[in-house]
Design an enzyme around this catalytic site. Structure first.
Site, PDB file in Angstrom:
ATOM      1  N   GLU A 736      -6.484   0.641   4.499  1.00 22.83           N
ATOM      2  CA  GLU A 736      -6.171  -0.800   4.502  1.00 22.83           C
ATOM      3  C   GLU A 736      -4.792  -0.919   5.103  1.00 22.83           C
ATOM      4  O   GLU A 736      -3.828  -0.389   4.537  1.00 22.83           O
ATOM      5  CB  GLU A 736      -6.148  -1.343   3.074  1.00 22.83           C
ATOM      6  CG  GLU A 736      -7.463  -1.260   2.344  1.00 22.83           C
ATOM      7  CD  GLU A 736      -8.504  -2.194   2.913  1.00 22.83           C
ATOM      8  OE1 GLU A 736      -8.113  -3.204   3.526  1.00 22.83           O
ATOM      9  OE2 GLU A 736      -9.691  -1.896   2.775  1.00 22.83           O
ATOM     10  N   CYS A 770       0.852  -7.865   3.225  1.00 25.67           N
ATOM     11  CA  CYS A 770       0.078  -7.568   4.426  1.00 25.67           C
ATOM     12  C   CYS A 770      -0.652  -8.804   4.901  1.00 25.67           C
ATOM     13  O   CYS A 770      -0.913  -8.985   6.077  1.00 25.67           O
ATOM     14  CB  CYS A 770      -0.896  -6.450   4.145  1.00 25.67           C
ATOM     15  SG  CYS A 770      -1.937  -6.817   2.750  1.00 25.67           S
TER      16      CYS A 770
HETATM   17  P1  NAD Z   1       3.875   2.989   5.123  1.00 26.32           P
HETATM   18  O1  NAD Z   1       2.701   3.177   5.999  1.00 26.32           O
HETATM   19  O2  NAD Z   1       5.188   3.324   5.659  1.00 26.32           O
HETATM   20  O3  NAD Z   1       3.707   3.859   3.807  1.00 26.32           O
HETATM   21  C1  NAD Z   1       2.557   3.778   2.999  1.00 26.32           C
HETATM   22  C2  NAD Z   1       2.412   5.059   2.222  1.00 26.32           C
HETATM   23  O4  NAD Z   1       2.109   6.083   3.129  1.00 26.32           O
HETATM   24  C3  NAD Z   1       3.649   5.480   1.456  1.00 26.32           C
HETATM   25  O5  NAD Z   1       3.283   6.013   0.222  1.00 26.32           O
HETATM   26  C4  NAD Z   1       4.217   6.562   2.342  1.00 26.32           C
HETATM   27  O6  NAD Z   1       4.963   7.489   1.637  1.00 26.32           O
HETATM   28  C5  NAD Z   1       2.966   7.178   2.889  1.00 26.32           C
HETATM   29  N1  NAD Z   1       3.139   7.928   4.142  1.00 26.32           N
HETATM   30  C6  NAD Z   1       4.045   7.715   5.112  1.00 26.32           C
HETATM   31  N2  NAD Z   1       3.877   8.604   6.090  1.00 26.32           N
HETATM   32  C7  NAD Z   1       2.848   9.398   5.747  1.00 26.32           C
HETATM   33  C8  NAD Z   1       2.194  10.487   6.368  1.00 26.32           C
HETATM   34  N3  NAD Z   1       2.576  10.970   7.535  1.00 26.32           N
HETATM   35  N4  NAD Z   1       1.159  11.034   5.740  1.00 26.32           N
HETATM   36  C9  NAD Z   1       0.741  10.566   4.548  1.00 26.32           C
HETATM   37  N5  NAD Z   1       1.326   9.546   3.918  1.00 26.32           N
HETATM   38  C10 NAD Z   1       2.369   8.963   4.516  1.00 26.32           C
HETATM   39  O7  NAD Z   1       3.783   1.496   4.598  1.00 26.32           O
HETATM   40  P2  NAD Z   1       4.781   0.736   3.611  1.00 26.32           P
HETATM   41  O8  NAD Z   1       6.023   0.422   4.377  1.00 26.32           O
HETATM   42  O9  NAD Z   1       4.890   1.437   2.330  1.00 26.32           O
HETATM   43  O10 NAD Z   1       3.947  -0.589   3.328  1.00 26.32           O
HETATM   44  C11 NAD Z   1       3.914  -1.672   4.195  1.00 26.32           C
HETATM   45  C12 NAD Z   1       2.686  -1.619   5.066  1.00 26.32           C
HETATM   46  O11 NAD Z   1       1.539  -1.612   4.247  1.00 26.32           O
HETATM   47  C13 NAD Z   1       2.541  -2.818   5.939  1.00 26.32           C
HETATM   48  O12 NAD Z   1       2.120  -2.439   7.200  1.00 26.32           O
HETATM   49  C14 NAD Z   1       1.455  -3.641   5.251  1.00 26.32           C
HETATM   50  O13 NAD Z   1       0.759  -4.497   6.094  1.00 26.32           O
HETATM   51  C15 NAD Z   1       0.604  -2.560   4.697  1.00 26.32           C
HETATM   52  N6  NAD Z   1      -0.201  -3.051   3.596  1.00 26.32           N
HETATM   53  C16 NAD Z   1      -1.537  -3.262   3.795  1.00 26.32           C
HETATM   54  C17 NAD Z   1      -2.318  -3.758   2.773  1.00 26.32           C
HETATM   55  C18 NAD Z   1      -3.795  -4.012   2.952  1.00 26.32           C
HETATM   56  O14 NAD Z   1      -4.496  -4.157   1.953  1.00 26.32           O
HETATM   57  N7  NAD Z   1      -4.315  -4.072   4.161  1.00 26.32           N
HETATM   58  C19 NAD Z   1      -1.745  -4.035   1.537  1.00 26.32           C
HETATM   59  C20 NAD Z   1      -0.380  -3.795   1.386  1.00 26.32           C
HETATM   60  C21 NAD Z   1       0.370  -3.293   2.409  1.00 26.32           C
END
Ligand code: NAD
Length: 979
Positions: A736, A770
């Site tokens: 997501e 998001c």
């Molecule tokens: P992010 O992608 O930076 O991080 C999300 C998670 O992924 C964190 O726990 C992070 O530690 C982990 N992560 C980062 N790099 C990784 C890797 N290489 N391998 C595995 N895990 C890794 O996102 P964020 O800044 O925490 O959150 C904001 C983003 O989330 C925005 O883009 C937002 O749109 C999205 N979001 C989407 C939804 C949805 O339901 N579609 C809901 C909430 C947030």
């Protein structure tokens, strides 16, 4: 501050019993009926005009006007009904012939009209608009105060004792400018009323009750201040009160009636604060003025307490007030709000009959307070009128009756014929065509409602004894499902908190000082590996736990979360830097995920027997896949983190959970709660640490059987690539991710509604959702006006500390996010046109981003998600389908807002949009579990939707079990049944 009123959320039956008790032995209903019956009979013999119309329009651009007319008229029933009164007959004829014509001439909705049809359609549109304007005159006295005063004068020539209360129509102010404009309109209106004041009739003692014999005015506080709400208490007292006092001075000098209108129940307490402060002003500057007052709504369960409080203020300030008693105009909105917020009950009566009882009890109470209150009874109900006359008589109480312009004429014609001394005031809306529609729709709905007195009066098939049946007995139970029962017995709606209610928010504020964020241990690669091995070893035992038991465990977790809601909210404010309202909503969502997935697991994960040939049994079974890795973002550190984990668990997986680096404490607290509820430690492990190391190691681990990821599109792609290059089993990825979420606003949209939706969607949670709105697409024809209103509304937002209840926009999550957003804003300052920016205190300059809006050239100029309170605006014209195609071409597909009054257009856009969640005529955030299953497609994610019925399946392995039941030598069941 001490609340002036009791809690709004109390059990309805004891309140109704108390109301009935106050009336018992004091109201002779049969005697009231005897009087009312004569009036009703007379009205039925010679009815007053009555109209019913369900659908309205205004005139936007020609193209849209045609579509709007076609759409609305397709559903409308314009049957006019007239007593032969010529203007009304004309109107009825005009309306129905316009409809008939329209239906014949207008193209089918959705089809582009051809030239001839368009010519015809335009004519019809013009005629229909004219018809509706005429109909508007039925309910609106004039377009401006002078016209209304002319009309009032004309009516008074027929009925010299008739008085008017003018109500300047308009929406609540969204901007300071609107508020000042509204105030100027009132200032002007009061002066006009005073100037045109006709000499009061000679027979009446003018004395200190001159206001009773003069025209007056009503004012709506929400139209005089853009933030008239409890959370902005300090501002309201400092800014709104001095804004109203000059109006009071004008009204007091002229000795006319000025009534503060009643609004929604979450402002009731605040309205009494404001009223008291205004009364203090009156006490000081016009102590002999008797025309100040307010409206009280009988549908409020606290109506008697409101009246007592008003009387107390009057005594304390040695004043006398005029109090208008109405039934209440926001009932549907009050019910919806309580259900949405999961409040402990309703602030209004749920049975119409209880409101009728409350009206009578409140009337009696007002009459009892005759030393300090002159009541104004606004009702068209003949039985109620007779009851009031009866109750007022023994005390010789002074009072007046009120009716709405365009309604109740027949009844009052008869009432006044019987009691010529009775005072009658007409509540008279004044407004331009654009302000009239919302009011008109209300009136028409009211006239059309089967249960309404006016409707039944006009329906001669309703017998007299039914029309005048005594309301004086309580109805059983609640007329609406309690907010907690909204989803039926199988899933309780999580309890919420009314932040506008001081006693309700107290537990949150009490929890705040105790919320601490402990430091956590980050996992190293060896710990990740060890945890995965423990989980792998524990997975089978967990999978073997019956689904019903796993579901029960989720429900236990939900109960615990519910019990600790204030604690979790405080932790979310502290660690996630979210505002209180967002935190309450998030904890409720997490509770909901637990209950919803528990229910889904029970109903959907049970083995299914499949059809097949005799001698064979076939069954489809679902079980966990193994060890599921759940990786979540910081912006919903409880709801998204928890939702992923409990879904994977209930499906029978062991779970390795990796929360975002920014929010480890909330995650730790929730995992601890799950263990307390009974989840074995070898079925759930929490691993803190950076995504690039811990997250990446989990994804790449050979024992990983599935990944559930929520976060940015970029990271989802990295994970997808890692999984694709793995030599191990092919594992599913549920992703997501973000979106470039647009809102399409066409020229028919209601500007106030659009601005509310835009401000909420783009700036609430500091834009860190998001689903948040990033790209506002406004139709050219209304863009300038809409942007102006939006800028005004943005100027009213409060940027501040998240723990402050007055804060609308808190900080962004961390310094990195702040730096990235600032870079983007600087780029836009160079390349785009700045439209508006919310003022921000220097204290917050390094932690917060001030909400800001820029106009960009084209939809395509926005390439990537900007995760903060930055709104991009584009203007559009021409074909809306082309706009949708361009939004689709961005490649994301998470949320879309549509603002239009053309239902068929909304449906067409929704059908063409490759977007997961589409919201029409509302904001586009805050999806509710099981109500708006959430998730997108394309660059926004894989689906299935979180909080939807298909989610759990993705966490399961399927097994089909086929058994040859004839293997033992023959088909026993077939043979047993054969001859
Ligand atoms: P992010 O992608 O930076 O991080 C999300 C998670 O992924 C964190 O726990 C992070 O530690 C982990 N992560 C980062 N790099 C990784 C890797 N290489 N391998 C595995 N895990 C890794 O996102 P964020 O800044 O925490 O959150 C904001 C983003 O989330 C925005 O883009 C937002 O749109 C999205 N979001 C989407 C939804 C949805 O339901 N579609 C809901 C909430 C947030």
């Amino acid at each position: 501050m001490r609340p002036r009123l009791p809690l709004p959320y109390r059990d309805e039956p004891p309140i109704v019993d108390e109301l009935l008790r106050t009336l018992s032995g004091r109201l002779d209903w049969p005697a009231a009926v005897a009087q009312a019956a004569a009036w009703v009979q007379a009205v039925r013999e010679k009815p007053a005009p009555f109209w019913a119309l369900e659908s309205l329009l205004r005139v936007p651009d020609a193209e849209t006007a045609i579509a709007l007319t076609a759409d609305q008229l397709g559903r409308a029933d314009f049957a006019g009904d007239s007593d032969g009164d010529s203007p009304h007959r004309l109107l009825a004829t005009l309306s129905s012939s316009a409809i008939a014509l329209a239906k014949r001439w207008l193209p089918d909705v959705g089809e582009p009209p051809g030239l001839f049809e368009r010519l015809g359609a335009k004519t019809v549109v013009a005629a229909t608009v004219r018809a509706i304007q005429l109909l508007g005159r039925q309910f609106v006295l004039g377009r401006h105060i002078d016209e209304a005063l002319d009309e009032a004068g004309a009516q008074r020539r027929e009925q010299p004792r008739l008085r008017f209360s003018f109500d300047m129509l308009g929406e609540g102010a969204r901007t300071e400018r609107d508020a000042l404009r509204y105030r100027a309109a009132h200032d002007n209106a009061i002066r006009a009323i005073v100037q045109r004041q006709e000499p009061p009739e000679g027979t009446v003692d003018d004395g200190d009750l001159g206001a009773l014999v003069r025209d007056g005015i009503s004012i709506k506080l929400s139209a005089l201040h853009p933030r008239y709400e409890d959370a902005q208490h300090a501002r309201v007292m400092a800014e709104l009160v001095p804004r109203v006092t000059p109006l009071l001075d004008l009204a007091a000098a002229a000795g006319i009636n000025l009534t503060i209108d009643a609004e929604e129940s979450d402002r009731l307490e605040l309205s009494l604060e404001v009223f008291d402060a205004l009364a203090a002003h009156v006490q000081q500057h016009a102590p002999r003025w008797r025309g100040f007052g307010l409206a009280v709504q009988a549908y409020q369960t606290r109506v008697l307490e409101v009246i007592d409080e008003v009387a107390r203020i009057a005594r304390a300030r040695q004043l006398q007030f005029m109090v208008r008693l109405v039934k209440g105009a926001y009932w549907d909105g009050e019910i919806k709000r309580a259900q949405e917020l999961g409040l402990p009950g309703y602030p209004v009566f749920t049975h119409k009959q209880h409101t009728d009882i409350a009206y009578l009890a409140a009337a009696r109470s007002l009459i009892q307070h005759d030393a300090v209150i002159v009541p104004q009874f606004a009702t068209h109900n003949a039985g109620t009128i007779a009851a009031i006359v009866q109750m007022a008589r023994p005390r010789d109480a002074r009072f007046e009756m009120q009716r709405l312009h365009g309604m109740g004429e027949g009844v009052y014609r008869e009432v006044l014929a019987a009691s010529p001394d009775l005072r009658l005031r007409v509540y008279a809306p004044v407004g331009e065509h654009r302000d009239l529609l919302a009011y008109l729709v209300r009136r028409l709905l009211e006239n059309g409602a089967n249960s309404s007195f006016v409707h039944q009066l006009a329906d001669s098939t309703v017998p007299l004894d039914e029309l005048l049946r005594s309301p004086l007995h309580a109805m059983p139970g609640s007329g609406q499902p309690m907010p907690r029962d909204l989803y039926g017995p199988a899933r309780r709606n999580p309890p919420g908190i009314d932040l506008a209610c001081a006693p309700q928010r107290e537990p949150l504020l009490a929890a705040w000082p105790h919320a601490t964020v402990p430091t956590v241990q980050e996992a190293d690669p060896a710990q990740v590996d060890a945890a995965m091995r423990r989980l792998h070893a524990g997975r089978s035992a967990w999978n073997a736990v019956p689904v019903a038991e796993r579901a029960a465990l989720l429900e236990r977790a939900a109960d615990r979360l519910e019990a600790r809601l204030p604690h979790y909210c405080a932790l979310l404010v502290r660690e996630g830097k979210k505002t209180w309202g967002d935190c309450v909503a998030e904890v409720r969502e997490a509770i909901d995920f637990c209950r919803y997935y528990a229910l889904q697991a029970r109903t959907r994960l049970a083995p299914q027997t499949l059809p097949g040939p005799t001698g064979e049994s076939n069954e489809l079974r679902l079980h966990g896949r193994g060890v599921f890795v759940c990786i979540s973002p910081w912006n919903f550190p409880l709801a998204i983190f928890g939702g992923q984990v409990v879904a994977a668990l209930v499906a029978g997986n062991a779970v390795a959970a990796k929360p975002a680096e920014q929010t480890p404490a909330v995650a730790s607290a929730f995992v601890e709660l799950l263990h307390e509820a009974g989840v074995p430690r070898d079925a759930l492990e929490l691993l803190h640490g950076p995504g690039e190391t811990v997250g990446a190691a989990l994804v790449a681990h050979p024992l990983t059987a599935g990944v559930c990821f929520t976060g940015s599109t970029q990271v989802a792609k990295i994970i997808q690539r890692t999984l694709a290059t793995s030599d191990g089993p092919i594992v599913p990825l549920v992703a997501e991710t973000g979106g470039l979420n647009a809102m399409i606003v066409d020229s028919t949209a209601l500007p106030e509604q659009v601005v509310d939706a835009v401000v909420g969607s783009a700036f609430r949670s500091a834009g860190q959702r998001c689903s948040a709105l990033r790209l506002l697409c406004v139709h050219d024809s209304i863009a300038t006006q809409l942007i102006e209103m939006l800028a005004g509304a943005m100027a009213e937002l409060r940027v501040g500390a998240p723990e402050d209840v007055a804060t609308d926009v808190g900080p962004v999550i961390d310094a990195d996010a702040h730096a990235n957003l600032m870079r983007h804003v600087r780029r836009l300052e160079r390349d785009a046109r700045l439209l508006a920016r919310t003022p921000i205190d220097d204290r917050f300059a390094l932690t917060h981003i001030a909400p800001v809006a820029f106009e960009i050239d084209a939809v395509e100029s926005l390439r990537e998600e900007v995760f903060g309170p930055v709104l991009h605006v584009v203007r559009w014209g021409g074909d809306v389908d082309a706009l949708v195609a361009r939004i689709n071409a961005l490649g994301y597909g998470l949320t879309l807002g549509i603002q239009t009054r053309i239902d068929s257009r909304a449906l067409r856009i929704a059908a063409a949009a490759a977007i997961g969640n589409v919201y029409v005529n509302r904001n586009m955030i805050g999806a509710v579990v099981g109500v708006q299953p959430f998730g997108g497609s394309g660059l926004s994610g894989t689906g299935p939707k979180a909080g939807g019925p298909h989610y759990l399946y993705r966490f399961c392995s399927e097994q089909t079990l086929t058994i040859n039941t004839a293997a033992a030598g023959g088909n026993a069941s077939l043979l047993a049944g054969s001859d």
